[in-house]
Structure formats: structure tokens, C-alpha cells
Scaffold this motif. Structure first.
Motif: not given
Ligand code: PLP
Length: 403
Positions: A85-98
């Protein structure tokens, strides 16, 4: 004038000026035989025919540099799948999108401030609630569980007190309740911890830190062995566009090549700095999992057999003014946010990483005004120690109060 004509693509020397500028020697299938993969900056890729979609068609969806990075990261984390992803926070956000509206999340009390902010400001608007648990006490998960609990997120070593939580024990209890376990491995890197092997379901990285290692790129990653989870993590990036640039992927890949040697040096230097700090009369206490006196030293030895990473925190014996003196007077340690780069950084959690909390919230978490956090780099450890010695000499040894 004779032009080089690529017969596959059909360039001809009868082309006119504007066409030649676009098509001569612009063979999308050119092979440079370069030892290092070139940066594929192209946003779009050739279709051979309309019956099949090529491996890459549009860079928001996929790109050769991204695929390279995902393959290397997956192999290092012992994972089947990776999405960057474009940042660590984007990766965390992607996980929360589950998660879905009405779901409940369990979050470790000691968590990166950005994750804390995301959970407290964005998730409530999506109808997702959260309860914090104490990752130092895995049994506390049972007390935080609700009928709608779906996911648990934690990270270790924690920031800034560097507690090492038992990934296996936390994952085991979370799985008893059917939770998806999300583990942020930013502080250890896959060189020191591979948490899918210990029971986690999704690994998150801020690749900005140790993975890339040179403080010159922001990025993130999510890894899993579950194909359905992978599909959702991928659909998220494809749909929301939180993708890293080809150049950023290329930089992270370059950094990854030296991850092992860097991590070995980070660990060696941090251990030397921590052991030295422990002996200083104007240091109140040192937090480093590699020290036998650290409360989680035994867990750390089992969970991180190759080393304890490069983060060291300590409290000066003095006041906030002394903290300021030390941080503002190091010459090699640079006063800056972030961590995991080759250069050593120093910071005061009170105004930097944990500046958004109130003083009461910080004290509740054991973050004293006198706490200093070091990201120990790969310079010569003797220079780092001499630098800290000259800065610590500015602390008044018998200061009465801590604040
Ligand atoms: N997770 C941890 C543990 C972090 O320390 C950070 C950033 O400091 C992040 C996630 C967020 O990463 P990024 O800054 O790449 O978005």
C-alpha cells in the motif's frame, strides 16, 4: 535516416514527426537484461488480444515493481499472499475494511498513535466499535470480548515502552472466539519475527521503517495465508487507490536486500547502547527487551531469537527540561519522528509520537515526561554512546522532581 524498427510492434521509418516521437524505440516488451529490475513507471500495459487480460493492465491495480515487492515480502514473512500500500496506515485501513457495520474490534492499549486515531475517529462513523485490552495479559482478551467481536489488533515490541507480548498466546485466545488476528510487525521486521507462524492471520507493516530502512519512502503492506482475505485486501487497494508508486516499490525492494545485515547491526548497536545507558547515574531506567531485567526478556528470547530490534527507550533522572536538554543536544542522533532507518534518531514521546494524548493518558500508560525514545541506527556504536554521554552530561544529577 535509418530507424531501428521493431517488427513485433510494427514501427516503420515512414512514420511522421509526432508519431516517431511516441513510437520509435518505445517497445513495451523490451528486455534490458539489467541485473536490477528497472522501474516500470508506465501506468498502462499492452493487451495481446481482447480475450485475455494481461498480468498487469493498469498500475493502480498492479505493476511489475509492486509485484516484485509483494513476492519478496511474502517470502520473508512465510506468507502466501502480500498486498503493498501507499503507507502503513493505508495497510491498517485495508485490514479494518474487512469489518462491517455493527462489528466490534479489540485493540491493544499500547498501539501506534495513528492506529489509535483511526479506530477512534473513522471506525465509529462506520458503525464499528472498539474495546482496548492489555496485551501484556492475554487473558484480558476474554474480558473485552463482545458477541459482535470480529477482529483483534496488536503490535510488539510496543511503542514506546518496548513490551514484548506473546503472539502465540494472544492468537490462541483470540481464535477461541473466532477473531481475525491482525499483528503489526513494524517494530521487529520479518528478520526477527514471522508472526503468521505464531498464529496471526494478517501481518501489517509500515514498510516506511525497517523494511525500506533508509528514511526515504512511505509504504505499507498486509500479508496473509488466507486466499479470501487476500482477495479482500487486494480489492480494497484496487477500489480505493491506496497504491504505492513504482518508484516507491523499487526503493523498498532495494532496502529489503540489506534487511538482514541492517537488522543484525541495529540489534547489536541497540544492545550496546541499552547496556551502557543502564550504568549511567543520571538514567532512571532503560526499556530494551534484550536486557535481562526487562519484564518480557524471557518471552522476547523465545519469540525473537535473532535479536531484539533497534528501539531503546529510557527515562532520564531529572525533569522535562533535562529531557529537552538531552534530545536537543545530541550530535549524531538526529531529533526526528519515525524509526527503522539506518541513521539514529532521538525523540521525546511526550511531544512527538504520543503528543496527541493528554498528560493523564500518557502517565496512565507509563509515559513519563522524562522518557526518551531512540531508534538506534547502524553507525559505530562507540560514536553513538559518546554522543549520548555528552548529551546526558547536561542532566543535573540530583534534580528533585520529574516534571
Ligand atoms: N504501525 C506502526 C507500528 C508505526 O510505527 C507506524 C508509523 O510510525 C505505522 C503503523 C504507520 O505507518 P506509516 O507512517 O507508513 O503510515
Amino acid at each position: 535516416m535509418l530507424l531501428r524498427i521493431d517488427e513485433n510492434v510494427g514501427y516503420t521509418n515512414t512514420m511522421r514527426f509526432s508519431t516517431k516521437a511516441l513510437r520509435v524505440s518505445q517497445n513495451p516488451r523490451f528486455n534490458t537484461s539489467a541485473v536490477v529490475n528497472p522501474i516500470v513507471q508506465s501506468t498502462t500495459f499492452l493487451f495481446d488480444n481482447l480475450d485475455e487480460i494481461p498480468p498487469h493492465d493498469y498500475t493502480r491495480v498492479s505493476n511489475p515493481n509492486r509485484t516484485n515487492l509483494e513476492a519478496v515480502l511474502a517470502s520473508l514473512e512465510n506468507a502466501e499472499h502480500c498486498v503493498v500500500y501507499s503507507s502503513g496506515m493505508a495497510a491498517v485501513t485495508a485490514a479494518f475494511a474487512l469489518l462491517e457495520q455493527g462489528d466490534h474490534l479489540l485493540m491493544a492499549q499500547d498501539i501506534y498513535g495513528g492506529t489509535h486515531r483511526l479506530v477512534n475517529t473513522v471506525l465509529p462513523k462506520q458503525g464499528i466499535s472498539c474495546t482496548e485490552f492489555d496485551a501484556n495479559d492475554p487473558e484480558s482478551i476474554r474480558r473485552a470480548i463482545q458477541p459482535t467481536s470480529k477482529m483483534l489488533i496488536f503490535e510488539t515490541p510496543t511503542n514506546p515502552k518496548l513490551r514484548v507480548n506473546d503472539i502465540e498466546a494472544i492468537s490462541r485466545i483470540a481464535h477461541e472466539y473466532g477473531l481475525t488476528v491482525v499483528f503489526d510487525n513494524t517494530f521487529a521486521s520479518p528478520y526477527l519475527v514471522t508472526a503468521l507462524d505464531l498464529g496471526a492471520d494478517i501481518i501489517i507493516h509500515s514498510t516506511t521503517k525497517y523494511i525500506s530502512g533508509h528514511s526515504d519512502v512511505i509504504g505499507g503492506a498486509a500479508l496473509t495465508n488466507n486466499p479470501d482475505t487476500h482477495l479482500q485486501l487486494f480489492e480494497y487497494i484496487k477500489t480505493t487507490g491506496a497504491c504505492p508508486s513504482p518508484f516507491d516499490c523499487w526503493l523498498s525492494l532495494r532496502g529489503l536486500k540489506t534487511l538482514a545485515v541492517r537488522m543484525r547491526q541495529h540489534c547489536e548497536n541497540a544492545q550496546a547502547v541499552a547496556e551502557w545507558l543502564e550504568k549511567q547515574p543520571n538514567v532512571e531506567c532503560v526499556y530494551y527487551p534484550g536486557l535481562p531485567g526487562h519484564p518480557d526478556h524471557e518471552v522476547a528470547k523465545r519469540q525473537m531469537p535473532k535479536g531484539f530490534s533497534g528501539m531503546v527507550s529510557f527515562e532520564v533522572k531529572g525533569t522535562w527540561e533535562d529531557t529537552r536538554r538531552v534530545c536537543e543536544n545530541t550530535k549524531i542522533f538526529q531529533m526526528a519522528e519515525s524509526l527503522g532507518g539506518v541513521e539514529s534518531l532521538i525523540g521525546a514521546p511526550r511531544v512527538m509520537s504520543h503528543g496527541a494524548m493528554t498528560e493523564e493518558e500518557r502517565i496512565e500508560r507509563g509515559i513519563q515526561p522524562t522518557l526518551i525514545r531512540l531508534s538506534v541506527g547502524i553507525e559505530d556504536a562507540k560514536d553513538l554512546i559518546e554522543d549520548l554521554a555528552q548529551a546526558l552530561a547536561l542532566v543535573k544529577p540530583l534534580a528533585a522532581s520529574r516534571v
